[in-house]
Design a protein around this motif. Structure first.
Motif, PDB file in Angstrom:
ATOM      1  N   UNK A   1       0.807  -1.222   0.000  1.00 22.28           N
ATOM      2  CA  UNK A   1       0.000   0.000   0.000  1.00 22.28           C
ATOM      3  C   UNK A   1       0.837   1.269   0.000  1.00 22.28           C
ATOM      4  N   UNK A   2       2.089   1.175  -0.407  1.00 18.98           N
ATOM      5  CA  UNK A   2       3.011   2.315  -0.417  1.00 18.98           C
ATOM      6  C   UNK A   2       2.875   3.062  -1.747  1.00 18.98           C
ATOM      7  N   UNK A   3       2.153   4.193  -1.731  1.00 15.77           N
ATOM      8  CA  UNK A   3       1.914   4.944  -2.967  1.00 15.77           C
ATOM      9  C   UNK A   3       3.201   5.515  -3.545  1.00 15.77           C
ATOM     10  N   UNK A   4       4.138   5.918  -2.693  1.00 18.94           N
ATOM     11  CA  UNK A   4       5.407   6.443  -3.190  1.00 18.94           C
ATOM     12  C   UNK A   4       6.183   5.387  -3.958  1.00 18.94           C
ATOM     13  N   UNK A   5       6.289   4.199  -3.374  1.00 14.56           N
ATOM     14  CA  UNK A   5       6.987   3.094  -4.036  1.00 14.56           C
ATOM     15  C   UNK A   5       6.230   2.655  -5.282  1.00 14.56           C
ATOM     16  N   UNK A   6       4.901   2.707  -5.222  1.00 20.96           N
ATOM     17  CA  UNK A   6       4.105   2.322  -6.382  1.00 20.96           C
ATOM     18  C   UNK A   6       4.358   3.269  -7.544  1.00 20.96           C
ATOM     19  N   UNK A   7       4.409   4.564  -7.271  1.00 17.93           N
ATOM     20  CA  UNK A   7       4.686   5.529  -8.335  1.00 17.93           C
ATOM     21  C   UNK A   7       6.032   5.282  -8.990  1.00 17.93           C
ATOM     22  N   UNK A   8       7.056   5.024  -8.172  1.00 14.91           N
ATOM     23  CA  UNK A   8       8.397   4.760  -8.714  1.00 14.91           C
ATOM     24  C   UNK A   8       8.421   3.454  -9.513  1.00 14.91           C
ATOM     25  N   UNK A   9       7.759   2.424  -8.992  1.00 16.50           N
ATOM     26  CA  UNK A   9       7.730   1.140  -9.690  1.00 16.50           C
ATOM     27  C   UNK A   9       6.947   1.240 -10.992  1.00 16.50           C
ATOM     28  N   UNK A  10       5.838   1.987 -10.966  1.00 14.42           N
ATOM     29  CA  UNK A  10       5.046   2.194 -12.173  1.00 14.42           C
ATOM     30  C   UNK A  10       5.889   2.898 -13.240  1.00 14.42           C
ATOM     31  N   UNK A  11       6.662   3.888 -12.821  1.00 17.71           N
ATOM     32  CA  UNK A  11       7.525   4.611 -13.759  1.00 17.71           C
ATOM     33  C   UNK A  11       8.526   3.652 -14.402  1.00 17.71           C
ATOM     34  N   UNK A  12       9.148   2.803 -13.596  1.00 17.92           N
ATOM     35  CA  UNK A  12      10.115   1.843 -14.131  1.00 17.92           C
ATOM     36  C   UNK A  12       9.442   0.844 -15.081  1.00 17.92           C
ATOM     37  N   UNK A  13       8.242   0.432 -14.734  1.00 18.33           N
ATOM     38  CA  UNK A  13       7.529  -0.504 -15.604  1.00 18.33           C
ATOM     39  C   UNK A  13       7.156   0.142 -16.928  1.00 18.33           C
ATOM     40  N   UNK A  14       6.687   1.388 -16.895  1.00 18.76           N
ATOM     41  CA  UNK A  14       6.356   2.089 -18.136  1.00 18.76           C
ATOM     42  C   UNK A  14       7.592   2.262 -19.014  1.00 18.76           C
ATOM     43  N   UNK A  15       8.719   2.591 -18.405  1.00 17.90           N
ATOM     44  CA  UNK A  15       9.971   2.717 -19.167  1.00 17.90           C
ATOM     45  C   UNK A  15      10.336   1.370 -19.778  1.00 17.90           C
ATOM     46  N   UNK A  16      10.237   0.314 -18.967  1.00 18.25           N
ATOM     47  CA  UNK A  16      10.562  -1.029 -19.458  1.00 18.25           C
ATOM     48  C   UNK A  16       9.665  -1.463 -20.594  1.00 18.25           C
ATOM     49  N   UNK A  17       8.370  -1.204 -20.467  1.00 18.96           N
ATOM     50  CA  UNK A  17       7.449  -1.562 -21.546  1.00 18.96           C
ATOM     51  C   UNK A  17       7.722  -0.740 -22.804  1.00 18.96           C
ATOM     52  N   UNK A  18       8.013   0.536 -22.615  1.00 20.15           N
ATOM     53  CA  UNK A  18       8.363   1.372 -23.770  1.00 20.15           C
ATOM     54  C   UNK A  18       9.586   0.836 -24.487  1.00 20.15           C
ATOM     55  N   UNK A  19      10.597   0.454 -23.718  1.00 22.09           N
ATOM     56  CA  UNK A  19      11.805  -0.130 -24.313  1.00 22.09           C
ATOM     57  C   UNK A  19      11.507  -1.457 -24.996  1.00 22.09           C
ATOM     58  N   UNK A  20      10.677  -2.278 -24.344  1.00 20.15           N
ATOM     59  CA  UNK A  20      10.334  -3.577 -24.913  1.00 20.15           C
ATOM     60  C   UNK A  20       9.604  -3.411 -26.240  1.00 20.15           C
ATOM     61  N   UNK A  21       8.622  -2.505 -26.290  1.00 20.47           N
ATOM     62  CA  UNK A  21       7.884  -2.298 -27.533  1.00 20.47           C
ATOM     63  C   UNK A  21       8.779  -1.688 -28.608  1.00 20.47           C
ATOM     64  N   UNK A  22       9.714  -0.833 -28.213  1.00 23.07           N
ATOM     65  CA  UNK A  22      10.641  -0.244 -29.186  1.00 23.07           C
ATOM     66  C   UNK A  22      11.595  -1.300 -29.726  1.00 23.07           C
ATOM     67  N   UNK A  23      12.121  -2.144 -28.847  1.00 27.34           N
ATOM     68  CA  UNK A  23      13.042  -3.203 -29.279  1.00 27.34           C
ATOM     69  C   UNK A  23      12.309  -4.199 -30.173  1.00 27.34           C
ATOM     70  N   UNK A  24      11.032  -4.423 -29.902  1.00 25.23           N
ATOM     71  CA  UNK A  24      10.249  -5.364 -30.702  1.00 25.23           C
ATOM     72  C   UNK A  24      10.193  -4.949 -32.167  1.00 25.23           C
ATOM     73  N   UNK A  25      10.370  -3.660 -32.424  1.00 19.76           N
ATOM     74  CA  UNK A  25      10.379  -3.174 -33.811  1.00 19.76           C
ATOM     75  C   UNK A  25      11.480  -3.825 -34.636  1.00 19.76           C
TER      76      UNK A  25
END
Length: 191
Positions: free
Chosen positions: A86-110
């Motif tokens: 239930x840690x919103x601060x940690x969730x925000x940071x983790x969400x940011x890392x996941x969005x970056x990772x997904x962005x990289x994954x979709x870009x590499x998939x090209x």
């Protein structure tokens, strides 16, 4: 009975009615905020259930991109951990890392035509993108509900009921400066 006593009981009854109505409004705001948070949790759970499927499909086609896949796996784990605590601060940071990772994954998939042509990958990519959009919408809804709740419990006369009955403010889901910065799309396409 004297008219003074009738007025006193009428005022007392009116005050009691007002207190009950105010309390019920505060309870409704609290529950609406909890519901908004639960809606986010449902979407995050759905996304976390879809990510392993996406990673499996990608592993079949992307033999040399283990770092990109590992980043998504680790970020997914951090999101789940933050949600459980239930840690919103940690969730925000983790969400940011996941969005970056997904962005990289979709870009590499090209760079992998057979992956881009895979129906499984395309369906999962659309599903995860849709979930990301829904999560963003629900974050906004949660922040609205939390803000309304927080204002009401700090306003007079609501605070006369809220403080003694321990109504607590909700923490807003905020974005880091990295999340608000412009995305360097070209960087995703460099090797």
């Amino acid at each position: 009975m004297t008219s003074g006593l009738l007025i006193f009981f009428a005022l007392l009854g009116g005050l009691a009615f007002w207190g009950i109505a105010l309390y019920n409004q505060l309870v409704m705001l609290k529950n609406n905020t909890d519901k908004a948070w639960s809606n986010i949790a449902v979407l995050l759970k759905q996304r976390n259930e879809e990510l392993p499927k996406l990673i499996t499909v990608c592993k079949e086609h992307m033999k040399y991109e283990k770092d990109t896949l590992q980043h998504v796996i680790e970020a997914r784990s951090q999101v789940a951990s933050a949600m459980n605590s239930g840690d919103l601060g940690a969730l925000g940071a983790a969400e940011e890392q996941l969005r970056i990772g997904l962005g990289n994954l979709f870009a590499v998939a090209e760079a992998y035509p057979e992956l881009k042509a895979s129906q499984g990958f395309l369906q999962l990519q659309r599903r995860i993108t849709s979930l990301e959009d829904s999560i963003a919408d629900r974050r906004e809804f949660y922040n609205d509900a939390a803000t309304i709740n927080n204002i009401r419990i700090d306003q007079f006369p609501d605070l006369l009921i809220a403080r003694p009955l321990s109504f607590k403010p909700y923490r807003l889901m905020t974005f880091s400066s990295a999340e608000k910065a412009d995305v360097d799309v070209a960087a995703h396409f460099q090797s």
